[in-house]
Motif scaffolding. Structure first.
Motif, PDB file in Angstrom:
ATOM      1  N   PRO A   1     -62.282 -26.873   9.509  1.00 21.16           N
ATOM      2  CA  PRO A   1     -61.528 -26.453  10.703  1.00 21.16           C
ATOM      3  C   PRO A   1     -60.103 -26.996  10.664  1.00 21.16           C
ATOM      4  O   PRO A   1     -59.866 -28.122  10.206  1.00 21.16           O
ATOM      5  N   GLY A   2     -59.152 -26.197  11.141  1.00 21.57           N
ATOM      6  CA  GLY A   2     -57.770 -26.639  11.219  1.00 21.57           C
ATOM      7  C   GLY A   2     -57.495 -27.431  12.482  1.00 21.57           C
ATOM      8  O   GLY A   2     -58.402 -27.712  13.272  1.00 21.57           O
ATOM      9  N   GLN A   3     -56.228 -27.792  12.680  1.00 16.65           N
ATOM     10  CA  GLN A   3     -55.858 -28.641  13.809  1.00 16.65           C
ATOM     11  C   GLN A   3     -55.832 -27.894  15.138  1.00 16.65           C
ATOM     12  O   GLN A   3     -55.845 -28.531  16.196  1.00 16.65           O
ATOM     13  N   VAL A   4     -55.753 -26.570  15.087  1.00 17.94           N
ATOM     14  CA  VAL A   4     -55.800 -25.783  16.319  1.00 17.94           C
ATOM     15  C   VAL A   4     -56.819 -24.661  16.131  1.00 17.94           C
ATOM     16  O   VAL A   4     -57.158 -24.288  15.002  1.00 17.94           O
ATOM     17  N   GLU A   5     -57.302 -24.141  17.238  1.00 15.57           N
ATOM     18  CA  GLU A   5     -58.249 -23.041  17.174  1.00 15.57           C
ATOM     19  C   GLU A   5     -57.612 -21.847  16.474  1.00 15.57           C
ATOM     20  O   GLU A   5     -56.469 -21.497  16.733  1.00 15.57           O
ATOM     21  N   GLY A   6     -58.370 -21.229  15.572  1.00 17.30           N
ATOM     22  CA  GLY A   6     -57.859 -20.090  14.818  1.00 17.30           C
ATOM     23  C   GLY A   6     -57.390 -20.432  13.422  1.00 17.30           C
ATOM     24  O   GLY A   6     -57.115 -19.541  12.626  1.00 17.30           O
ATOM     25  N   LEU A   7     -57.316 -21.723  13.097  1.00 14.79           N
ATOM     26  CA  LEU A   7     -56.916 -22.160  11.756  1.00 14.79           C
ATOM     27  C   LEU A   7     -58.118 -22.707  11.004  1.00 14.79           C
ATOM     28  O   LEU A   7     -58.941 -23.435  11.558  1.00 14.79           O
ATOM     29  N   SER A   8     -58.220 -22.380   9.722  1.00 15.34           N
ATOM     30  CA  SER A   8     -59.166 -23.037   8.822  1.00 15.34           C
ATOM     31  C   SER A   8     -58.418 -23.421   7.554  1.00 15.34           C
ATOM     32  O   SER A   8     -57.481 -22.723   7.132  1.00 15.34           O
ATOM     33  N   VAL A   9     -58.812 -24.525   6.946  1.00 11.41           N
ATOM     34  CA  VAL A   9     -58.054 -25.132   5.855  1.00 11.41           C
ATOM     35  C   VAL A   9     -58.977 -25.399   4.669  1.00 11.41           C
ATOM     36  O   VAL A   9     -60.093 -25.881   4.831  1.00 11.41           O
TER      37      VAL A   9
ATOM     38  N   GLY B   1     -48.954 -38.499  -1.023  1.00 10.12           N
ATOM     39  CA  GLY B   1     -48.144 -37.817  -0.015  1.00 10.12           C
ATOM     40  C   GLY B   1     -47.800 -36.382  -0.308  1.00 10.12           C
ATOM     41  O   GLY B   1     -47.159 -35.710   0.519  1.00 10.12           O
ATOM     42  N   VAL B   2     -48.209 -35.873  -1.464  1.00  9.53           N
ATOM     43  CA  VAL B   2     -47.994 -34.461  -1.807  1.00  9.53           C
ATOM     44  C   VAL B   2     -49.330 -33.737  -1.665  1.00  9.53           C
ATOM     45  O   VAL B   2     -50.309 -34.108  -2.330  1.00  9.53           O
ATOM     46  N   SER B   3     -49.375 -32.733  -0.805  1.00 10.45           N
ATOM     47  CA  SER B   3     -50.634 -32.053  -0.503  1.00 10.45           C
ATOM     48  C   SER B   3     -50.504 -30.558  -0.707  1.00 10.45           C
ATOM     49  O   SER B   3     -49.473 -29.960  -0.373  1.00 10.45           O
ATOM     50  N   THR B   4     -51.565 -29.956  -1.235  1.00  4.63           N
ATOM     51  CA  THR B   4     -51.629 -28.514  -1.448  1.00  4.63           C
ATOM     52  C   THR B   4     -52.912 -27.991  -0.818  1.00  4.63           C
ATOM     53  O   THR B   4     -53.965 -28.607  -0.965  1.00  4.63           O
ATOM     54  N   ALA B   5     -52.819 -26.849  -0.138  1.00  6.42           N
ATOM     55  CA  ALA B   5     -53.990 -26.300   0.546  1.00  6.42           C
ATOM     56  C   ALA B   5     -53.819 -24.801   0.733  1.00  6.42           C
ATOM     57  O   ALA B   5     -52.711 -24.257   0.647  1.00  6.42           O
ATOM     58  N   LEU B   6     -54.932 -24.132   0.994  1.00  5.75           N
ATOM     59  CA  LEU B   6     -54.904 -22.788   1.551  1.00  5.75           C
ATOM     60  C   LEU B   6     -55.169 -22.909   3.046  1.00  5.75           C
ATOM     61  O   LEU B   6     -56.003 -23.720   3.473  1.00  5.75           O
ATOM     62  N   VAL B   7     -54.467 -22.113   3.832  1.00  7.49           N
ATOM     63  CA  VAL B   7     -54.657 -22.112   5.277  1.00  7.49           C
ATOM     64  C   VAL B   7     -54.864 -20.673   5.732  1.00  7.49           C
ATOM     65  O   VAL B   7     -54.032 -19.805   5.456  1.00  7.49           O
ATOM     66  N   ARG B   8     -55.984 -20.459   6.399  1.00  7.68           N
ATOM     67  CA  ARG B   8     -56.270 -19.125   6.946  1.00  7.68           C
ATOM     68  C   ARG B   8     -55.982 -19.128   8.447  1.00  7.68           C
ATOM     69  O   ARG B   8     -56.473 -19.984   9.176  1.00  7.68           O
ATOM     70  N   TRP B   9     -55.178 -18.153   8.848  1.00 10.24           N
ATOM     71  CA  TRP B   9     -54.778 -17.997  10.235  1.00 10.24           C
ATOM     72  C   TRP B   9     -55.482 -16.771  10.814  1.00 10.24           C
ATOM     73  O   TRP B   9     -55.307 -15.657  10.321  1.00 10.24           O
ATOM     74  N   ALA B  10     -56.264 -16.980  11.851  1.00 11.78           N
ATOM     75  CA  ALA B  10     -56.845 -15.848  12.571  1.00 11.78           C
ATOM     76  C   ALA B  10     -55.722 -15.092  13.294  1.00 11.78           C
ATOM     77  O   ALA B  10     -54.631 -15.635  13.514  1.00 11.78           O
ATOM     78  N   PRO B  11     -55.952 -13.834  13.660  1.00  6.61           N
ATOM     79  CA  PRO B  11     -54.939 -13.108  14.443  1.00  6.61           C
ATOM     80  C   PRO B  11     -54.574 -13.868  15.716  1.00  6.61           C
ATOM     81  O   PRO B  11     -55.411 -14.543  16.326  1.00  6.61           O
ATOM     82  N   ASN B  12     -53.298 -13.780  16.083  1.00  4.84           N
ATOM     83  CA  ASN B  12     -52.796 -14.332  17.351  1.00  4.84           C
ATOM     84  C   ASN B  12     -53.046 -15.835  17.485  1.00  4.84           C
ATOM     85  O   ASN B  12     -53.495 -16.325  18.506  1.00  4.84           O
ATOM     86  N   THR B  13     -52.718 -16.540  16.394  1.00  3.60           N
ATOM     87  CA  THR B  13     -52.830 -18.003  16.376  1.00  3.60           C
ATOM     88  C   THR B  13     -51.430 -18.602  16.348  1.00  3.60           C
ATOM     89  O   THR B  13     -50.551 -18.105  15.643  1.00  3.60           O
TER      90      THR B  13
END
Length: 227
Positions: free
Chosen positions: A130-138, A146-158
């Motif tokens: 789960p991401g930091q806000v509703e609608g995000l997944s990481v 201190g160097v970070s790489t990720a995929l982040v999925r954003w639901a519609p209207n996030t």
């Protein structure tokens, strides 16, 4: 060669602005997103392999980070379909090719000297968080000093809150449309925001999937010698 080499400035490249140029090897072409150096360079590129194309065996003195965007990328160690994330650390050697053609994101000379971990992650089957806000997944891919790489999925209207990136941020939009107060970025857009930049990202009806890297514009990386 200097391409978008002032890392204090924001850069936005939209997919309609891509201009691929041939590499030294037949069947391999590159869209250079940023580059500092000659053929050996600190570089970020989108690289296309036509069917059957490949490189001769070579060593990555400063390491290589790859995300497979389409098709299947291969070397003598295995086959890596679209959605695969790879890290070949400094000093690693391989002979890359693509049997049927592929497109990959490649970052060179952007490793810390003590980052020696090899990685292969199939993001199609990896566990998302789960991401930091509703609608995000990481999907975290890599983190080192201190160097970070990720995929982040954003639901519609996030929408995410306004925030600052002390070490800079780099985004490649993989699916959908990513937005912030400065513009809209469809799939294929590449965004590099400098140190201490701020924005308020959001999505609308389409949602988005992004590759995101943070902290690397304020890190002691091997490729800094080219700057």
């Amino acid at each position: 060669m200097q391409i978008n080499s002032d890392f204090t400035q924001p850069v936005i490249i939209l997919p309609e602005q891509y201009q691929f140029v041939d590499s030294p090897l037949p069947g391999v072409s590159r869209m250079m997103l940023d580059r500092v150096g000659k053929e050996v360079a600190r570089a970020t590129s989108i690289v296309k392999y036509t069917a059957g194309a490949g490189y001769s065996s070579h060593t990555h003195g400063g390491g290589e980070e790859i995300f497979v965007l389409s098709g299947t990328f291969s070397d003598e160690h295995g086959d890596y379909p679209a959605g695969t994330y790879l890290r070949n650390p400094p000093g690693s050697e391989h002979t890359p090719f693509s049997k049927d053609g592929c497109t990959i994101l490649v970052k060179l000379w952007q490793f810390a000297e003590d980052d020696l971990q090899s990685m292969v992650v199939n993001t199609k089957i990896a566990k998302w968080l789960p991401g930091q806000v509703e609608g995000l997944s990481v999907l975290p891919l890599h983190d080192h000093d201190g160097v970070s790489t990720a995929l982040v999925r954003w639901a519609p209207n996030t929408e995410f809150s306004n925030h600052t990136h002390p070490g800079g941020e780099e985004i490649l939009v993989l699916e959908g449309v990513f937005n912030d107060e400065y513009g809209s970025y469809p799939a294929g857009s590449w965004i590099r925001n400098p140190r201490f930049s701020k924005h308020t990202p959001f999505t609308q009806q389409q949602g988005a999937l992004i590759y995101v890297k943070v902290g690397h514009l304020d890190a002691n990386l091997m490729g800094d010698k080219f700057l």
